[in-house]
Design a protein around this motif. Sequence first.
Motif: not given
Length: 352
Positions: A29, A42, A238
């Motif tokens: 993360t 996430q 991401d």
Amino acid sequence: MFERKPTRQISVGKIKVGGGAPISVQSMTNTKTQDAASTIEQIRQLAAAGCDIVRVAVPDMAAAKALGTIVSAVDVPLVADIHFDYKLALEATAQGVAALRLNPGNIGGAAHVREVVKSARSAGIPIRIGVNAGSLSRKLLAKYGGATPEALVESAMEHVKLLEAEEFFDIKLSLKAHDVPLTLAAYRLASRLTNYPLHVGITEAGTVKSGVIKSAVGIGALLAEGIGDTIRVSLTGDPVAEVEVATEILKSLRLREGGVTLIACPTCGRTRIDLPSIAAQVEERLAGVKQPLTVAVMGCVVNGPGEARTADVGIAGADGEGIIFRKGVIVRKVPESELVAELFKEIDNILI
């Protein structure tokens, strides 16, 4: 299939690593871990993309104390990333993480190592030793004249010995660098010297554009040699993209099944349909499909029919039109404007 190097097996929560278990995909993360809500969201996104194990940064006690809330809210096993402060490892273990990532030589001496080992053993969780080329000790840099494969492996084994001295053997190793040849050589050497499971990756690989290439070359080469029990693709941005790329690497080597395999030709002067647009539409509409499915989008009649016939369903383009195939059988010929819609009629029937 490739003959994999035999390694010890450990358990990271419900995921088996090493010992012939399927190669697992990891990510990390990039949220602030103490922001439990954002971190949970996430992690769920990563799990939905196919991530098997998620690592979270634990830079301080606030992050460590948030782990219990996070662990209870997600299904994927969590690894706590610890540096320097052994108390963070103790708290992370108490909060229920599935594994620790730390280097025993950096947490303040034998007494602290003993406490961490005691807590990990009691919780039944493994420890990953992670060595990076950028964080080698001055002693090893001086000994080897820089970051070399031998320096990386010696650093890892120094940490291993600290755990083995406490009769702790639930260990996983990683030896990463941004340099692909250096990383390859380090993992090959470690694979010869130890049977601990190996977590493989190219660290700080870069943005998606450059990092995908470096990761595919480095991770793919090692997996093709049978080296590696779990992998992470390290990309700026991401982390869901890391999981998607890692999955494609495994699928390309037939080391993971499931999801869509899209075959699309590169186009040439023979192409008489707008293949890039058609392929992009097909890829977008197939996003999220978890069932095994091979789809061919081919632009001409030279290679197109053969490739399309080997797929579950496919297109072979012609001059302003194309042929739809399903399971090797010609279904129908349709105008170019209808190719995507007609293809998905067949796909929808397969996925029912």
